[in-house]
Design an enzyme around this catalytic site. Structure first.
Site, short mmCIF file in Angstrom:
data_model
loop_
_atom_site.label_atom_id
_atom_site.label_comp_id
_atom_site.label_asym_id
_atom_site.label_seq_id
_atom_site.Cartn_x
_atom_site.Cartn_y
_atom_site.Cartn_z
N LYS A 184 0.89 -1.17 0.00
CA LYS A 184 0.00 0.00 0.00
C LYS A 184 0.93 1.21 0.00
O LYS A 184 1.65 1.46 0.97
CB LYS A 184 -0.90 0.03 1.23
N GLY A 241 4.77 3.64 10.90
CA GLY A 241 3.90 4.82 10.92
C GLY A 241 3.45 5.13 12.33
O GLY A 241 4.18 4.89 13.30
N SER A 242 2.22 5.61 12.44
CA SER A 242 1.73 6.10 13.73
C SER A 242 1.31 4.96 14.65
O SER A 242 1.01 3.85 14.19
CB SER A 242 0.53 7.01 13.52
N ARG A 243 1.23 5.25 15.93
CA ARG A 243 0.78 4.24 16.89
C ARG A 243 -0.69 3.90 16.62
O ARG A 243 -1.08 2.74 16.69
CB ARG A 243 0.96 4.73 18.32
N GLY A 246 -0.79 1.64 13.49
CA GLY A 246 -0.21 0.32 13.76
C GLY A 246 -1.11 -0.52 14.66
O GLY A 246 -1.34 -1.70 14.40
N GLU A 265 6.27 -0.81 13.23
CA GLU A 265 7.20 0.05 13.94
C GLU A 265 6.45 1.36 14.13
O GLU A 265 6.04 1.97 13.16
CB GLU A 265 8.45 0.23 13.08
N CYS A 302 11.98 8.05 13.41
CA CYS A 302 11.49 7.36 14.61
C CYS A 302 12.61 7.18 15.62
O CYS A 302 12.36 6.82 16.75
CB CYS A 302 10.89 6.03 14.23
N GLU A 393 4.96 10.66 21.74
CA GLU A 393 5.89 11.06 20.68
C GLU A 393 5.41 12.35 20.01
O GLU A 393 4.24 12.46 19.64
CB GLU A 393 5.99 9.95 19.63
N1 NAI Z 1 7.55 6.36 14.63
C1 NAI Z 1 7.65 6.36 13.34
O1 NAI Z 1 8.46 5.66 12.77
C2 NAI Z 1 6.77 7.20 12.54
C3 NAI Z 1 5.70 7.82 13.13
N2 NAI Z 1 4.87 8.56 12.38
C4 NAI Z 1 3.72 9.19 13.07
O2 NAI Z 1 2.57 9.03 12.25
C5 NAI Z 1 1.93 10.30 12.03
C6 NAI Z 1 1.22 10.28 10.69
O3 NAI Z 1 2.14 9.90 9.71
P1 NAI Z 1 1.92 8.76 8.68
O4 NAI Z 1 3.23 8.38 8.20
O5 NAI Z 1 0.95 9.16 7.64
O6 NAI Z 1 1.38 7.49 9.50
P2 NAI Z 1 -0.02 6.79 9.53
O7 NAI Z 1 0.08 5.73 10.55
O8 NAI Z 1 -1.13 7.75 9.67
O9 NAI Z 1 -0.17 6.11 8.07
C7 NAI Z 1 0.73 5.13 7.60
C8 NAI Z 1 0.00 4.22 6.63
O10 NAI Z 1 -0.97 3.44 7.33
C9 NAI Z 1 -2.26 3.63 6.81
N3 NAI Z 1 -3.19 3.65 7.94
C10 NAI Z 1 -3.19 4.54 8.96
N4 NAI Z 1 -4.19 4.25 9.83
C11 NAI Z 1 -4.81 3.15 9.34
C12 NAI Z 1 -5.91 2.37 9.78
N5 NAI Z 1 -6.57 2.67 10.90
N6 NAI Z 1 -6.28 1.32 9.04
C13 NAI Z 1 -5.61 0.99 7.91
N7 NAI Z 1 -4.56 1.69 7.44
C14 NAI Z 1 -4.17 2.76 8.14
C15 NAI Z 1 -2.22 4.96 6.08
O11 NAI Z 1 -3.18 5.01 5.06
C16 NAI Z 1 -0.80 4.96 5.57
O12 NAI Z 1 -0.72 4.21 4.38
C17 NAI Z 1 3.06 11.27 12.18
O13 NAI Z 1 2.63 12.55 12.50
C18 NAI Z 1 3.86 10.64 13.27
O14 NAI Z 1 3.29 10.98 14.51
C19 NAI Z 1 5.06 8.67 11.04
C20 NAI Z 1 6.13 8.08 10.40
C21 NAI Z 1 7.09 7.30 11.12
O1 AKG Z 2 17.11 6.50 11.54
C1 AKG Z 2 16.94 5.75 10.58
O2 AKG Z 2 17.78 5.61 9.71
C2 AKG Z 2 15.67 4.96 10.48
C3 AKG Z 2 14.58 5.67 11.13
C4 AKG Z 2 13.27 5.02 10.96
O3 AKG Z 2 13.15 3.83 10.90
C5 AKG Z 2 12.08 5.87 10.88
O4 AKG Z 2 12.20 7.06 11.09
O5 AKG Z 2 11.00 5.35 10.58
#
Ligand code: NAI
Ligand code: AKG
Length: 526
Positions: A184, A241-243, A246, A265, A302, A393
């Site tokens: 996706k 992505g987000s908590r 996930g 993650e 992250c 976070e």
């Molecule tokens: N800790 C980490 O590695 C990261 C954390 N984030 C956090 O996520 C927030 C939003 O960023 P995004 O990258 O857009 O993450 P997101 O979790 O909102 O989306 C990531 C993917 O998952 C899908 N998705 C989200 N919620 C879903 C659900 N309930 N059911 C099915 N699919 C779902 C979305 O369509 C997208 O393709 C950021 O503001 C940040 O807080 C974002 C990127 C990395």
């Molecule tokens: O720091 C990195 O190279 C990886 C970080 C990561 O996995 C993320 O931000 O989602």
């Protein structure tokens, strides 16, 4: 490459009929062409059916053929040339150097997994020869290898449009394991996704693999995301992505008639422990180094150091002074998406409004409405413990410094933290005793412990762990970066009393693949 806005389902390309997705140019906030028709439930089903149809053939490709496929993807990505770099920069707002580096990381990890596949230890071949004369009962002939779990749904991450996306670590490790992949695409970078997706689709064809080995869908979390995780042909999920995203996927996966693992993650604030002798000796250098890590990529990692702990006192004041000065020179940076910028602004707004928190430093003011301004806050350890919201976070260049009344308090704080991807200890040899006492706590809490470094920047290698206890990930037993990531998509099968002709090659007498195997417990190449 002319972008078409089409999904890639097996060997076909077609426009989705559901609500379209359109990239926003990160720097200007303007929509970018083309728009991408969203996938429907029928598209999800078709991609998953093709993946299932491909599974038995793809998982039994020879080690050499599978390795060559991974290498073909890497070279097709390189062949996309500067057009890929430019589109990715425009969609993400990340600078050229970062995107070129990320492309190198992406192709490098595909090539690394090709080496892993060829070497074959991941099969973990074991043979317990029969013991016909054993008393009171003879032992049967038992042989074990690992096989791929089945088609994997991969969610591209917003913050690494190449290395954690369509051909990123989850895809590379799943394909290496022998699993077809349905991706996706993240809606923040559909153009980048199409380009990379076409590079994979071409590699499938060049290598003569079944078309369902790879598909790429665009669209909403509700239809495409949930639909993939619920589809009975999907057997595992990779997500960054987000908590909230996930955990929603974890719930869906657990509620299926056949529950499946979700490797998500999610969120981590990556505590940094400033030990007293390090702080006394090099407060200024540490303050500067910390700001470098905090503001890298607008803090959208992250592994970003979102929490710093130190004993209150003049050395902490020196550290904060240096950090304040360094942060004052950091320009506001373009953030990945309007949604991520908004979430960041809300996060720092919440900290700023908290009476128990003081703002100690700021980066340069944002110009326009696509940039995030970096910030450092501080609070007392007791206040942090009393207010769990401070542990959430804030995704961006913001960090919270915890003033501990005495050094020992840092251990108590470490005990109270949620699961994390990393913990960093900044220390001198004189801090060894404290570090030794802190270590068992950190081992329980995190996936990677660093001494005298900063957590951003994850090496793609054999020993890397990019994982950690919940909620940093959904399953702290694994990693999403590095070669160990292949294990997530494998499971053992035991073959009892098999005739030679029916045995998989990896388990045949004479070791035709030249693998490291455990024969009656002893590791060898026989
Ligand atoms: N800790 C980490 O590695 C990261 C954390 N984030 C956090 O996520 C927030 C939003 O960023 P995004 O990258 O857009 O993450 P997101 O979790 O909102 O989306 C990531 C993917 O998952 C899908 N998705 C989200 N919620 C879903 C659900 N309930 N059911 C099915 N699919 C779902 C979305 O369509 C997208 O393709 C950021 O503001 C940040 O807080 C974002 C990127 C990395
Ligand atoms: O720091 C990195 O190279 C990886 C970080 C990561 O996995 C993320 O931000 O989602």
């Amino acid at each position: 490459m002319q972008l078409t806005g089409e999904m890639l389902i097996g060997a076909s390309a077609m426009r989705g009929t559901d609500k379209p997705v359109q990239a926003i140019e990160a720097q200007t906030g303007k929509p970018m062409e083309p728009s991408y028709g969203g996938g429907s439930a029928a598209d999800v089903d078709r991609a998953c059916e093709l993946a299932w149809a491909a599974f038995d053939t793809y998982r039994e490709t020879s080690l050499e053929d599978r390795a060559r496929f991974l290498e073909a993807i890497a070279s097709n990505i390189m062949d996309l040339g500067d057009a890929l770099i430019e589109r990715t920069m425009a969609e993400s707002g990340l600078p050229r150097g970062r995107i070129e580096g990320e492309r190198g990381r992406t192709t490098g990890q595909l090539r690394l997994f090709a080496e892993v596949v060829r070497e074959g230890s991941w099969l973990e071949a074991r043979i317990d020869p029969p013991l016909a004369d054993r008393k009171p009962l003879p032992r049967v002939d038992l042989r074990q290898r690992h096989i791929a779990v089945g088609p994997v749904a991969v969610f591209g991450a917003s913050n690494f449009p190449l290395a954690f996306s369509v051909a990123g670590g989850d895809t590379a490790s799943a394909l290496a394991a022998g699993c077809p992949v349905v991706v996706k695409a993240h809606s923040a970078h559909p153009g980048t996704s199409e380009m990379v997706g076409r590079a994979i689709q071409a590699a499938v064809q060049q290598c003569g693999l079944p078309e369902g080995t790879f598909s790429l869908l665009y669209g909403s979390g509700a239809v495409v995301g949930q639909g993939l995780v619920a589809n009975p042909h999907i057997k595992a999920v990779g997500f960054t992505g987000s908590r909230s995203g996930g955990t929603a996927l974890m719930k869906t996966a657990a509620a299926r008639p056949e529950p499946i693992p979700v490797y998500a993650e999610m969120s981590s604030i990556n505590p940094v422990f400033l030990l007293p002798h390090a702080l006394a000796k090099r407060a200024e250098a540490l303050g500067k180094g910390f700001v470098g890590s905090l503001t890298l990529g607008a803090g959208q990692f992250c592994t970003n150091p979102g929490l710093v702990m130190a004993a209150e006192g003049p050395d902490l004041t020196r550290f904060l002074g240096a950090a304040t000065e360094a942060l004052g020179g950091v320009p506001a940076q373009t953030m990945l998406t309007p949604g991520i910028l908004k979430a960041y602004q809300e996060g720092i707004g919440k900290l700023a409004a908290n009476k128990r928190v003081e703002k100690v430093a700021e980066g340069q003011i944002a110009s326009g409405d696509t940039q995030g301004q970096a910030a450092i806050f501080a609070t007392k350890a007791e206040d942090f413990i009393a207010d769990p919201s401070m542990e959430e976070e804030v995704f961006g260049a913001a960090s919270l410094v915890i003033r501990c009344q005495e050094v020992e308090k840092m251990k108590e704080m470490a005990e109270k933290l949620e699961g994390q991807l990393t913990a960093t200890v900044l220390m001198e040899p004189e801090d060894m005793g404290f570090a030794r006492a802190l270590l068992p706590i950190l081992e329980r809490r995190v996936g990677r412990i660093l001494i005298n470094g900063f957590p951003t920047g994850v090496e793609v290698s054999h020993a890397m762990v990019h994982g950690g206890p919940y909620p940093s990930t959904s399953d702290g037993r694994t990693t999403s970066v590095g070669t160990l990531a292949i294990r997530r998509f494998l499971r053992p099968v035991c073959y009892q009393d098999f005739p030679a002709e029916l045995l998989p090659e990896a388990l045949r007498d004479g070791n035709p693949l030249g693998l490291w195997r455990r024969i009656d417990g002893a590791l060898g190449k026989n």
